[in-house]
Scaffold this motif. Sequence first.
Motif, mmCIF file in Angstrom:
data_model
loop_
_atom_site.group_PDB
_atom_site.id
_atom_site.type_symbol
_atom_site.label_atom_id
_atom_site.label_comp_id
_atom_site.label_asym_id
_atom_site.label_seq_id
_atom_site.Cartn_x
_atom_site.Cartn_y
_atom_site.Cartn_z
ATOM 1 N N PHE A 48 -41.710 -18.044 17.401
ATOM 2 C CA PHE A 48 -41.411 -17.332 16.155
ATOM 3 C C PHE A 48 -41.185 -15.847 16.395
ATOM 4 O O PHE A 48 -41.747 -15.277 17.332
ATOM 5 C CB PHE A 48 -42.568 -17.500 15.165
ATOM 6 N N ALA A 49 -40.361 -15.253 15.541
ATOM 7 C CA ALA A 49 -40.129 -13.815 15.603
ATOM 8 C C ALA A 49 -40.334 -13.248 14.214
ATOM 9 O O ALA A 49 -40.097 -13.936 13.200
ATOM 10 C CB ALA A 49 -38.716 -13.535 16.088
ATOM 11 N N LEU A 50 -40.780 -11.996 14.149
ATOM 12 C CA LEU A 50 -40.945 -11.320 12.872
ATOM 13 C C LEU A 50 -40.220 -9.981 12.932
ATOM 14 O O LEU A 50 -40.333 -9.256 13.915
ATOM 15 C CB LEU A 50 -42.424 -11.098 12.568
ATOM 16 N N GLY A 51 -39.456 -9.700 11.898
ATOM 17 C CA GLY A 51 -38.729 -8.436 11.859
ATOM 18 C C GLY A 51 -37.855 -8.388 10.626
ATOM 19 O O GLY A 51 -38.095 -9.123 9.653
ATOM 20 N N PHE A 52 -36.850 -7.531 10.668
ATOM 21 C CA PHE A 52 -35.928 -7.419 9.538
ATOM 22 C C PHE A 52 -34.711 -8.290 9.808
ATOM 23 O O PHE A 52 -34.186 -8.290 10.917
ATOM 24 C CB PHE A 52 -35.518 -5.960 9.353
ATOM 25 N N PHE A 53 -34.316 -9.038 8.796
ATOM 26 C CA PHE A 53 -33.128 -9.875 8.978
ATOM 27 C C PHE A 53 -32.204 -9.715 7.778
ATOM 28 O O PHE A 53 -32.668 -9.471 6.660
ATOM 29 C CB PHE A 53 -33.511 -11.337 9.211
ATOM 30 N N PRO A 54 -30.897 -9.849 7.985
ATOM 31 C CA PRO A 54 -29.952 -9.713 6.878
ATOM 32 C C PRO A 54 -29.923 -10.996 6.047
ATOM 33 O O PRO A 54 -30.241 -12.068 6.565
ATOM 34 C CB PRO A 54 -28.619 -9.504 7.586
ATOM 35 N N SER A 55 -29.567 -10.880 4.775
ATOM 36 C CA SER A 55 -29.525 -12.068 3.920
ATOM 37 C C SER A 55 -28.493 -13.063 4.433
ATOM 38 O O SER A 55 -28.582 -14.250 4.166
ATOM 39 C CB SER A 55 -29.208 -11.675 2.478
ATOM 40 N N THR A 63 -31.512 -6.837 3.063
ATOM 41 C CA THR A 63 -32.306 -7.038 4.273
ATOM 42 C C THR A 63 -33.720 -7.412 3.846
ATOM 43 O O THR A 63 -34.209 -6.914 2.837
ATOM 44 C CB THR A 63 -32.338 -5.723 5.086
ATOM 45 N N TYR A 64 -34.335 -8.298 4.613
ATOM 46 C CA TYR A 64 -35.702 -8.721 4.309
ATOM 47 C C TYR A 64 -36.582 -8.582 5.540
ATOM 48 O O TYR A 64 -36.095 -8.674 6.670
ATOM 49 C CB TYR A 64 -35.716 -10.192 3.891
ATOM 50 N N LEU A 65 -37.880 -8.413 5.294
ATOM 51 C CA LEU A 65 -38.849 -8.515 6.374
ATOM 52 C C LEU A 65 -39.341 -9.956 6.350
ATOM 53 O O LEU A 65 -39.744 -10.451 5.297
ATOM 54 C CB LEU A 65 -40.043 -7.579 6.150
ATOM 55 N N GLY A 66 -39.287 -10.620 7.490
ATOM 56 C CA GLY A 66 -39.727 -12.002 7.493
ATOM 57 C C GLY A 66 -39.857 -12.574 8.885
ATOM 58 O O GLY A 66 -39.750 -11.867 9.886
ATOM 59 N N LEU A 75 -29.842 -18.400 12.287
ATOM 60 C CA LEU A 75 -30.967 -17.707 11.650
ATOM 61 C C LEU A 75 -31.598 -18.580 10.559
ATOM 62 O O LEU A 75 -30.935 -18.937 9.586
ATOM 63 C CB LEU A 75 -30.519 -16.375 11.048
ATOM 64 N N THR A 76 -32.857 -18.939 10.736
ATOM 65 C CA THR A 76 -33.557 -19.791 9.774
ATOM 66 C C THR A 76 -34.871 -19.128 9.392
ATOM 67 O O THR A 76 -35.883 -19.316 10.058
ATOM 68 C CB THR A 76 -33.822 -21.187 10.390
ATOM 69 N N PRO A 77 -34.865 -18.312 8.308
ATOM 70 C CA PRO A 77 -36.102 -17.650 7.905
ATOM 71 C C PRO A 77 -37.119 -18.684 7.421
ATOM 72 O O PRO A 77 -36.761 -19.621 6.705
ATOM 73 C CB PRO A 77 -35.669 -16.748 6.741
ATOM 74 N N VAL A 78 -38.364 -18.527 7.827
ATOM 75 C CA VAL A 78 -39.414 -19.443 7.381
ATOM 76 C C VAL A 78 -40.405 -18.742 6.456
ATOM 77 O O VAL A 78 -41.204 -19.379 5.783
ATOM 78 C CB VAL A 78 -40.172 -20.092 8.564
ATOM 79 N N TRP A 79 -40.344 -17.428 6.424
ATOM 80 C CA TRP A 79 -41.218 -16.669 5.528
ATOM 81 C C TRP A 79 -40.569 -15.315 5.247
ATOM 82 O O TRP A 79 -39.944 -14.725 6.122
ATOM 83 C CB TRP A 79 -42.602 -16.456 6.157
ATOM 84 N N THR A 80 -40.727 -14.851 4.008
ATOM 85 C CA THR A 80 -40.203 -13.553 3.615
ATOM 86 C C THR A 80 -41.308 -12.814 2.876
ATOM 87 O O THR A 80 -41.977 -13.394 2.016
ATOM 88 C CB THR A 80 -38.993 -13.724 2.673
ATOM 89 N N ILE A 156 -41.074 -22.555 2.459
ATOM 90 C CA ILE A 156 -41.312 -23.382 3.646
ATOM 91 C C ILE A 156 -42.794 -23.449 3.997
ATOM 92 O O ILE A 156 -43.502 -22.445 3.941
ATOM 93 C CB ILE A 156 -40.491 -22.829 4.838
ATOM 94 N N ALA A 157 -43.240 -24.664 4.363
ATOM 95 C CA ALA A 157 -44.594 -24.832 4.905
ATOM 96 C C ALA A 157 -44.435 -25.214 6.367
ATOM 97 O O ALA A 157 -43.739 -26.181 6.687
ATOM 98 C CB ALA A 157 -45.343 -25.920 4.151
ATOM 99 N N LEU A 158 -45.071 -24.443 7.246
ATOM 100 C CA LEU A 158 -45.013 -24.747 8.675
ATOM 101 C C LEU A 158 -46.167 -25.663 9.049
ATOM 102 O O LEU A 158 -47.141 -25.797 8.306
ATOM 103 C CB LEU A 158 -45.082 -23.451 9.487
ATOM 104 N N SER A 159 -46.051 -26.255 10.213
ATOM 105 C CA SER A 159 -47.111 -27.099 10.744
ATOM 106 C C SER A 159 -48.421 -26.313 10.766
ATOM 107 O O SER A 159 -48.461 -25.176 11.232
ATOM 108 C CB SER A 159 -46.724 -27.519 12.165
ATOM 109 N N GLY A 160 -49.472 -26.903 10.218
ATOM 110 C CA GLY A 160 -50.779 -26.248 10.231
ATOM 111 C C GLY A 160 -51.088 -25.422 8.995
ATOM 112 O O GLY A 160 -52.216 -24.989 8.813
ATOM 113 N N ALA A 161 -50.090 -25.188 8.148
ATOM 114 C CA ALA A 161 -50.308 -24.378 6.940
ATOM 115 C C ALA A 161 -50.861 -25.253 5.829
ATOM 116 O O ALA A 161 -50.438 -26.394 5.656
ATOM 117 C CB ALA A 161 -49.006 -23.729 6.498
ATOM 118 N N LYS A 162 -51.802 -24.696 5.072
ATOM 119 C CA LYS A 162 -52.345 -25.431 3.931
ATOM 120 C C LYS A 162 -51.416 -25.289 2.740
ATOM 121 O O LYS A 162 -50.900 -24.203 2.474
ATOM 122 C CB LYS A 162 -53.703 -24.852 3.536
#
Length: 518
Positions: A48-55, A63-66, A75-80, A156-162
Amino acid sequence: MSSSVSLVMHLLLFTVHGLLSCSAATDTLIPGRALAQNDKLVSANGKFALGFFPSGSKFTNNTYLGIWFNQVPELTPVWTAHRDKPISNQSTRELKISTDGNLILLAQSTVIWSTKANITTNSTVAVLLNSGNFVLRNSSNSSQTFWESFDYPTDIALSGAKLGWNKITGVDRRLVSRKNSADQASGLYSSGMDSDGIGQQVWNSSVVYWSSGAWNGKFFSSEPEMAAGSSEVTYTYFKSDQEAYFIYTIMDDRIIMYNVLDVSGQRMMRTWTGKNWNSLNTVPKSKCEIYATCGPFTICADNGDTLCKCMKGFSIKSPEDWELEDTSGRCIRNTPLNCGGVNRNKTGIADKFYSMPGTRLPPNRKGIINASSADECAQVCLSNCSCTAYSYGTGGCSIWHDELLNVAMDNNNGQTLSLRLAAKEVQSSKTKKSIGKIIGSVVAASIASIGLIILLLILISRKKKLSIHKVDNCQGGVGIISYKYVDLQRATKNFSEKLGAGSFGSVFKGRLTLLPLQ
Ligand SMILES: *[C@@H]1O[C@H](CO)[C@@H](O)[C@H](O)[C@H]1NC(C)=O
Ligand SMILES: *[C@@H]1O[C@H](CO)[C@@H](O)[C@H](O)[C@H]1NC(C)=O
Ligand SMILES: *[C@@H]1O[C@H](CO)[C@@H](O)[C@H](O)[C@H]1NC(C)=O
Ligand SMILES: *[C@@H]1O[C@H](CO)[C@@H](O)[C@H](O)[C@H]1NC(C)=O
Ligand SMILES: *[C@@H]1O[C@H](CO)[C@@H](O)[C@H](O)[C@H]1NC(C)=O
Ligand SMILES: *[C@@H]1O[C@H](CO)[C@@H](O)[C@H](O)[C@H]1NC(C)=O
Ligand SMILES: *[C@@H]1O[C@H](CO)[C@@H](O)[C@H](O)[C@H]1NC(C)=O
Ligand SMILES: *[C@@H]1O[C@H](CO)[C@@H](O)[C@H](O)[C@H]1NC(C)=O
Ligand SMILES: *[C@@H]1O[C@H](CO)[C@@H](O)[C@H](O)[C@H]1NC(C)=O
Ligand SMILES: *[C@@H]1O[C@H](CO)[C@@H](O)[C@H](O)[C@H]1NC(C)=O
């Protein structure tokens, strides 16, 4: 890996690479450092990577932080962090730990998002874990977490997330769909757990359109495919008075997979095949079961090539939104109703009804009306400007007001929905339908001064012979006169000079030697 170890590793990297560490992959943000424009954190396992990504939309420069999958080229954002408050891509932006220990996101030096956790120290660090969870924790005790992104999922819910609620902490983790397929903004669908710990999907916080059924120890009763299972995924369900949640866990760390509530309101698992995303375990199965998935005044059809179509008399309002699967306000009326809305007009021609057989009727009907025939039912509808449709069947007369939602094709159990349209819209469809049956009555407008008349053919009857008579004129204008078919045939030289076609039918040039006035 414990946080203290990763922190040490991070510090080592920082010392060794010095300024290079901006682009070097680290999973930790420490006080006094900021994540800017093109920086990113990468989880220790590289997933996983976290940073700023364009819509990624051609319609916005947001632009979003996610967080996104670092190894997936698409590009597949999983959290914003701030899906409903995008940053213009022109703004300078940075993420850092503020003096109170919380994470803050600054755009043009203004705080637009923060973790707002109850922290009593400023010695915190933020770490992007191997699971894709971004956590803010005590810098000297990795077990003490103050805030985590898994508690604030987007779609999105990732593996391990409640997924579920906790009455003590007050968190209710639910997925909320995106408004359209380009933007991260919140849509109208959500998926979470009800107070009984049963999974549900809800439209606009009010209409439950899918329920998981109860948990039987192995799977939810409405999702028997979970039982088939696989050695790759395990499920955990927990329910008490204080807390209820569901977790899926992928056993093989190399598998790239996520659970999403998509733009249309359907929930599914998606796995990366190496080339594209593959969807499985969709709920509900049929997209037309999703409340309002096509928006108002549409017909949903699961078997055709297009899921959503505008109803008769309506057109796509914004091809852009349509393309982006935005469900709001997709179809608009071509011709305003004679009665109602801004074009309220009591003197014009009364609205007509267009029959749509084999239809699953919309919900929210305005009760059953006391009417003994379809005609009476239609009159009840016509008498109120906000009435948009009626249906007369075994259940009696039902009428609907305002927007018609959730209408779908249903060839087995469908009924006939009569859609209220401006008279013009209904007539034009009849014209098209009866072409080939040849002839009917004719409305003629005469331009006596030049001796030419343009004939407008309205094919409404099978009769080939019509007697000349004056039709009552309700609008007090020029009288409507009907002619014998043979007269028109002669006047137009057997309909040889076609001038064009309008919404009422074809227009021919012709010359009448005698105007049959009475
Ligand atoms: C995006 O930004 C560019 C310049 O950076 C501008 O030309 C373009 O019009 C913008 N697009 C939209 C949709 O705002
Ligand atoms: C903003 O986005 C537009 C189009 O997506 C791009 O051309 C432009 O370079 C971007 N500007 C910045 C400052 O990133
Ligand atoms: C933490 O707070 C103390 C005072 O409360 C302050 O002196 C110190 O600079 C803060 N540290 C950071 C990293 O913000
Ligand atoms: C914040 O934490 C303190 C100490 O743990 C507690 O007394 C206080 O009630 C908490 N505030 C909130 C809003 O949770
Ligand atoms: C952070 O952890 C250290 C070590 O366990 C502890 O002494 C300290 O009180 C913790 N800070 C907070 C705010 O709980
Ligand atoms: C670290 O934090 C956890 C949870 O708050 C706590 O149970 C544990 O005792 C702490 N460890 C140390 C060394 O303080
Ligand atoms: C959603 O619900 C709110 C109030 O509960 C209402 O005002 C709004 O119009 C609804 N949205 C749609 C698209 O119907
Ligand atoms: C109402 O309809 C009549 C006949 O169609 C038209 O002449 C009149 O201008 C209309 N009035 C309004 C307010 O639209
Ligand atoms: C229904 O309408 C008929 C006449 O239109 C009337 O006689 C009858 O009482 C009505 N029934 C109810 C239940 O209102
Ligand atoms: C039409 O129906 C609406 C909604 O039920 C109601 O508020 C309104 O009073 C009705 N108008 C007439 C003229 O009956």
